[in-house]
Design a protein around this motif. Structure first.
Motif, PDB file in Angstrom:
ATOM      1  N   GLN A  80     -57.176 -49.388  68.993  1.00 47.82           N
ATOM      2  CA  GLN A  80     -56.830 -49.116  67.232  1.00 47.82           C
ATOM      3  C   GLN A  80     -56.090 -48.773  67.233  1.00 47.82           C
ATOM      4  O   GLN A  80     -55.897 -48.227  66.239  1.00 47.82           O
TER       5      GLN A  80
ATOM      6  N   THR B 211     -70.593 -42.419  68.019  1.00 45.97           N
ATOM      7  CA  THR B 211     -72.030 -42.918  67.673  1.00 45.97           C
ATOM      8  C   THR B 211     -72.794 -41.667  67.656  1.00 45.97           C
ATOM      9  O   THR B 211     -72.713 -40.511  67.919  1.00 45.97           O
TER      10      THR B 211
ATOM     11  N   SER C  23     -64.627 -44.684  67.383  1.00 44.65           N
ATOM     12  CA  SER C  23     -64.004 -45.448  66.198  1.00 44.65           C
ATOM     13  C   SER C  23     -62.645 -44.339  66.961  1.00 44.65           C
ATOM     14  O   SER C  23     -62.693 -42.848  66.032  1.00 44.65           O
TER      15      SER C  23
ATOM     16  N   GLU D 181     -69.698 -46.624  71.289  1.00 44.76           N
ATOM     17  CA  GLU D 181     -68.509 -47.044  70.145  1.00 44.76           C
ATOM     18  C   GLU D 181     -67.741 -45.625  69.600  1.00 44.76           C
ATOM     19  O   GLU D 181     -68.484 -44.822  69.736  1.00 44.76           O
TER      20      GLU D 181
ATOM     21  N   LYS E  95     -58.869 -43.786  64.417  1.00 42.96           N
ATOM     22  CA  LYS E  95     -58.363 -43.677  63.054  1.00 42.96           C
ATOM     23  C   LYS E  95     -56.774 -42.957  62.625  1.00 42.96           C
ATOM     24  O   LYS E  95     -57.419 -41.461  63.540  1.00 42.96           O
TER      25      LYS E  95
ATOM     26  N   LEU F  81     -61.638 -38.520  66.102  1.00 43.11           N
ATOM     27  CA  LEU F  81     -62.437 -40.123  66.477  1.00 43.11           C
ATOM     28  C   LEU F  81     -63.678 -39.696  65.888  1.00 43.11           C
ATOM     29  O   LEU F  81     -64.140 -38.821  65.774  1.00 43.11           O
ATOM     30  N   ASN F  82     -64.540 -40.590  66.219  1.00 41.93           N
ATOM     31  CA  ASN F  82     -65.897 -41.286  65.525  1.00 41.93           C
ATOM     32  C   ASN F  82     -66.097 -41.220  67.075  1.00 41.93           C
ATOM     33  O   ASN F  82     -66.515 -42.619  67.350  1.00 41.93           O
TER      34      ASN F  82
ATOM     35  N   ARG G 179     -59.239 -48.746  75.411  1.00 42.71           N
ATOM     36  CA  ARG G 179     -60.104 -48.746  73.904  1.00 42.71           C
ATOM     37  C   ARG G 179     -59.695 -48.401  73.349  1.00 42.71           C
ATOM     38  O   ARG G 179     -59.263 -48.549  71.858  1.00 42.71           O
TER      39      ARG G 179
END
Length: 514
Positions: free
Chosen positions: A357, A483, A470, A468, A472, A480-481, A353
């Motif tokens: 990204q 939920t 995320s 989720e 970047k 790292l983001n 996962r």
């Protein structure tokens, strides 16, 4: 406990048989060397127990009338007697022995078989050239990571095999009577090296395979792999003198030829990477390889450590043919080391996962390959726990560095071990080492991805899947983001992220998370 009871217990243990275990042996009676592999099949995976090799040079004993002299027969029989000692107690159905070019060419091969039978109780199958070629292809296909269409070249002591196939299926296979021992005998008498002798050998090789050029090139291929002694030696010399990747290209081959022709005798050959045992067949092998490159317009070739003997070994059990060899290898390791599969799957899913990204690979041509190695590292990162939980990452790296891993070449195996070695705790960039294929930045990226995947699943079965995540990235800074409220509800993971943040600061990397 008295000695008698100890002996009884030891005997009982020795008699216990794993119903899923089978010991096998594969023997290749080549024109230059005899090879034997002894292995066992455990939980669908092959584990190599021993390899034996002896330089016999049968082809040197073959005269112009194809009569094998007694000296060569004796050398071969003595080697088989040695192999027979190792195989005591083996069931004949678990031993496969094949004879190649010299034995199929010798008009008196029955005399060799008769003398061999006195010291070696297993049947010897003298195989046709095309059969040998197909077995070589099987050995390469079962041990190397490349999928799709492959051209496989094997330069032996008496013959050269050329095969094109898709995955495990050979499409066209040929064997031609030209090998490093026979060419040494015919073109380099007394070990003398001259440009004229070399060119005569090369042109003869070209004439032997000229008719194969068009039918082979019309099939195309994605990969070219070379096996056995000559190509292994050329690979080693290139790795020692030109590039550690050891990739054979036409330019590098020309460089080696030019350098080799400065010597006037086999005894004078002193080149880094050239084993003294191969000095007397290196030059004729180079001539044949040069002809092969020219005939098939080969751009580059990678060495395969799987060859005929591996093909013979895999032919003993028909259950090995799976498209993804790495999958078979990983599943065998998981079974052998009793890996916590649910945890391995949790970590691997997180790694995939996150990797999906990440887009800033420096060597983008290897991006897919590197992400697949990351997947296997995630699945196998805990193999070392079987030794001890303390420093398990070191134990895992040691196991993956030193085991035979069919489907992974040496560079991929080293990357796999490097990733699991640095999955937890502090580390420094200079501990990672240099790779021939992968850039330092990409290796560091893979390490960071695996470390995050491991820490995100630290609670193991109590891990709460985040809907989720995320990722970047901007050079050294990763963001790292998660939920809403995820980190607040998972204090253990929050704590692990904070520790990772501190560890990365020490090597001038940043990690933020919300």
């Amino acid at each position: 406990m008295n000695n008698e009871n100890l002996i009884k217990k030891a005997t009982a243990l020795s008699l216990e048989k794993n119903p899923n275990m089978r010991e096998i042996a594969a023997i290749d009676l080549g024109s230059n060397s005899f090879h034997m592999i002894v292995a066992r099949i455990v939980n669908g995976s092959i584990q190599i127990l021993s390899r034996l090799k002896q330089k016999v040079q049968l082809a040197k004993g073959l005269d112009e009338n194809n009569v094998l002299d007694q000296e060569a027969i004796t050398r071969g029989v003595n080697c088989l007697a040695l192999f027979g000692e190792r195989l005591q107690g083996f069931n004949p159905e678990n031993v496969s022995v094949v004879g190649t070019y010299t034995l199929r060419s010798a008009v008196n091969n029955d005399e060799f078989l008769r003398q061999a039978q006195r010291v070696f109780p297993y049947p010897i199958n003298i195989i046709a050239g095309e059969t040998e070629a197909k077995m070589i292809y099987a050995g390469v296909s079962h041990t190397q990571p490349e999928s799709g269409r492959k051209l496989v070249i094997d330069i032996g002591g008496g013959s050269t095999e050329m095969i094109i196939g898709d995955n495990f299926e050979p499409l066209i296979a040929n064997s031609r009577n030209m090998g490093c021992v026979s060419f040494a005998k015919h073109f380099f008498e007394n070990g003398e090296i001259t440009p004229q002798r070399f060119e005569q050998a090369r042109r003869t090789a070209l004439s032997h395979i000229a008719d194969l050029a068009e039918p082979y090139k019309s099939l195309n291929w994605q990969h070219v792999l070379g096996s056995s002694g000559t190509i292994k030696t050329v690979h080693q010399v290139i790795a020692a003198t030109l590039d550690p990747d050891g990739i054979i290209t036409a330019g590098r081959l020309d460089f080696l030829i030019e350098r080799t022709l400065k010597f006037s005798h086999f005894d004078e050959l002193k080149i880094p990477g050239l084993n003294d045992e191969r000095a007397d067949v290196f030059v004729p092998g180079l001539a044949i390889l040069s002809a092969v490159f020219d005939t098939f317009d080969i751009a580059q070739m990678r060495y395969s450590d799987g060859a005929l003997r591996e093909g013979v070994m895999y032919d003993l059990d028909k259950n090995f043919q799976v498209i993804n060899i790495r999958q078979r290898t990983a599943e065998g390791l998981a079974e052998q080391f009793n890996i916590d599969r649910p945890q391995a799957e949790r970590v691997s899913k997180s790694a995939v996962r996150l990797a999906q990204q990440f887009q800033d690979w420096q060597a983008s041509e290897f991006a897919e390959e590197m992400q697949e190695i990351l997947l296997w590292a995630a699945l196998l990162h805990e193999v070392g726990i079987v030794i001890n939980h303390k420093n398990s990452q070191k134990h895992s790296a040691y196991i993956l560095s030193n085991m035979e891993l069919p489907g992974f070449d040496k560079e991929q195996q080293r990357l796999l071990a490097t990733l699991v070695r640095h999955q937890i705790h502090h580390f420094h960039n200079d501990e990672i080492g240099q790779f021939a294929r992968y850039t330092p930045q990409d290796v560091l990226t893979l390490i960071r991805l695996l470390r995050l995947a491991v820490l995100l699943n630290k609670p193991r079965q109590a891990t709460e899947t985040c809907a989720e995540i995320s990722l970047k990235t901007d050079r050294t800074l990763w963001q790292l983001n998660f939920t809403h409220h995820y980190l607040a509800n998972n204090p253990l993971i929050l704590n692990e992220l904070r520790m990772e943040q501190k560890a990365l600061i020490e090597i001038e990397l940043e990690l933020n998370f919300t």
